[in-house]
Design a protein around this motif. Structure first.
Motif, PDB file in Angstrom:
ATOM      1  N   CYS A  36       0.851  -1.190   0.000  1.00 36.39           N
ATOM      2  CA  CYS A  36       0.000   0.000   0.000  1.00 36.39           C
ATOM      3  C   CYS A  36       0.888   1.241   0.000  1.00 36.39           C
ATOM      4  N   CYS A  43      -5.827   1.171   9.987  1.00 35.78           N
ATOM      5  CA  CYS A  43      -5.737   0.039   9.051  1.00 35.78           C
ATOM      6  C   CYS A  43      -5.960  -1.301   9.763  1.00 35.78           C
ATOM      7  N   THR A  48      -0.676  -6.008   5.019  1.00 36.88           N
ATOM      8  CA  THR A  48      -0.686  -5.852   3.550  1.00 36.88           C
ATOM      9  C   THR A  48       0.053  -4.591   3.108  1.00 36.88           C
ATOM     10  N   GLN A  49       0.530  -3.776   4.052  1.00 33.26           N
ATOM     11  CA  GLN A  49       1.073  -2.470   3.673  1.00 33.26           C
ATOM     12  C   GLN A  49       2.450  -2.532   3.004  1.00 33.26           C
ATOM     13  N   GLY A  81      -6.868  -4.548  -1.032  1.00 34.52           N
ATOM     14  CA  GLY A  81      -5.476  -4.648  -0.588  1.00 34.52           C
ATOM     15  C   GLY A  81      -5.317  -4.321   0.869  1.00 34.52           C
ATOM     16  N   GLY A  82      -4.141  -3.584   0.984  1.00 38.62           N
ATOM     17  CA  GLY A  82      -3.234  -2.961   0.027  1.00 38.62           C
ATOM     18  C   GLY A  82      -3.917  -1.990  -0.929  1.00 38.62           C
ATOM     19  N   ASN A 110      -7.802   3.528  -2.512  1.00 35.71           N
ATOM     20  CA  ASN A 110      -7.762   4.689  -1.617  1.00 35.71           C
ATOM     21  C   ASN A 110      -7.783   6.002  -2.405  1.00 35.71           C
ATOM     22  N   LYS A 133     -10.220   8.851   2.332  1.00 36.11           N
ATOM     23  CA  LYS A 133      -9.693   8.793   3.705  1.00 36.11           C
ATOM     24  C   LYS A 133      -9.748  10.168   4.363  1.00 36.11           C
TER      25      LYS A 133
HETATM   26  S1  SF4 Z   1      -5.490   2.161   2.252  1.00 32.36           S
HETATM   27 FE1  SF4 Z   1      -6.290   0.297   3.199  1.00 32.36          FE
HETATM   28  S2  SF4 Z   1      -4.558  -1.128   3.248  1.00 32.36           S
HETATM   29 FE2  SF4 Z   1      -3.722   0.923   2.868  1.00 32.36          FE
HETATM   30  S3  SF4 Z   1      -3.176   1.639   4.920  1.00 32.36           S
HETATM   31 FE3  SF4 Z   1      -5.230   2.398   4.460  1.00 32.36          FE
HETATM   32  S4  SF4 Z   1      -6.625   0.880   5.346  1.00 32.36           S
HETATM   33 FE4  SF4 Z   1      -4.585  -0.080   5.209  1.00 32.36          FE
END
Ligand code: SF4
Length: 240
Positions: A36, A43, A48-49, A81-82, A110, A133
């Motif tokens: 990510c 998160c 997955t980052q 994901g990610g 995102n 976000k």
């Molecule tokens: S976009 Fe999704 S996978 Fe990436 S840090 Fe944010 S919550 Fe985690």
């Protein structure tokens, strides 16, 4: 990338969920990529980052074989994901192949992508699930400085490529009321697009200590839903 070369290209994979009904309309197979480009405080998939961590890499050809047992029972796949758009070239090949099987192909993003760079992926993606976000470029919530997500959202909406917009609400690190207002001003012109406003939940998240006292009340969440409806968004869902 020619088709044979594309089918052999590798995708860092976190996991495959055979059946999911929260990643877009209908029953879908969810594919979670590894890596990510941001670091959300809340998160729930921190493993997955890391872009460099490659527990498992699969060729697109092998991934298609892996999901073959599930595809008769789903409408399509959603790549999550990610951040899927990091792998736009591989996904372009995957989506081209799956479209031949009449499966729809969604991306859960995102929204911080370079839309020129991923233009070919956008073209072959049926719908995006678009997570806004924050609108603040300071990086307090997402760990890195990023901008351009709202412009990308507007761009995809004009193309008819968005099924759902999401915002995870907190009482700090992000001005959720402002985010909801700004998204709503855009979405009021797209009555077919769902706006899902989600109360952050802390269990199992990356920085539980930092956000546990930033969880909005149900009243706060109800007010966010009302703001969206009052502005004119037709499909609003508040998730407590
Ligand atoms: S976009 Fe999704 S996978 Fe990436 S840090 Fe944010 S919550 Fe985690």
């Amino acid at each position: 990338m020619c088709s044979k070369e594309g089918l052999q290209s590798k995708l860092p994979l976190h996991k495959v969920l055979p059946f999911a009904n929260v990643d877009g309309i209908g029953n879908r197979t969810s594919i979670f990529v590894q890596g990510c480009d941001i670091r959300c405080l809340y998160c729930h998939n921190p493993e997955t980052q890391d872009v460099k961590f490659k527990e498992r890499e699969v060729s697109i050809e092998d991934l298609i074989k892996e999901i073959e047992p599930y595809t008769p029972y789903v409408r399509g796949i959603t790549v999550s994901g990610g951040e899927p758009t990091l792998y736009h070239k591989q996904l372009e090949v995957l989506f081209d192949e799956l479209h031949k099987q009449n499966l729809t192909c969604y991306v859960d993003s995102n929204g911080y992508f370079d839309r020129e760079r991923i233009a070919s992926l956008i073209e072959v993606t049926d719908k995006f699930l678009f997570d806004v976000k924050t609108l603040d470029s300071s990086g307090d919530l997402i760990g890195v400085k990023k901008t351009g997500n709202l412009e990308n959202l507007k761009y995809l909406l004009k193309l008819g490529k968005v099924e759902e917009v999401r915002h995870v609400a907190l009482t700090s690190f992000v001005d959720s009321e402002n985010v909801v207002r700004q998204i709503s001003e855009i979405l009021k012109d797209y009555p077919e697009v769902l706006f899902r406003i989600i109360k952050v939940h802390t269990r199992g998240c990356m920085h539980e200590d930092l956000i546990k006292d930033k969880v909005p009340s149900n009243r706060f969440m109800g007010n966010l839903g009302k703001i969206a409806s009052d502005i004119g968004v037709k499909l609003v869902r508040v998730q407590l």
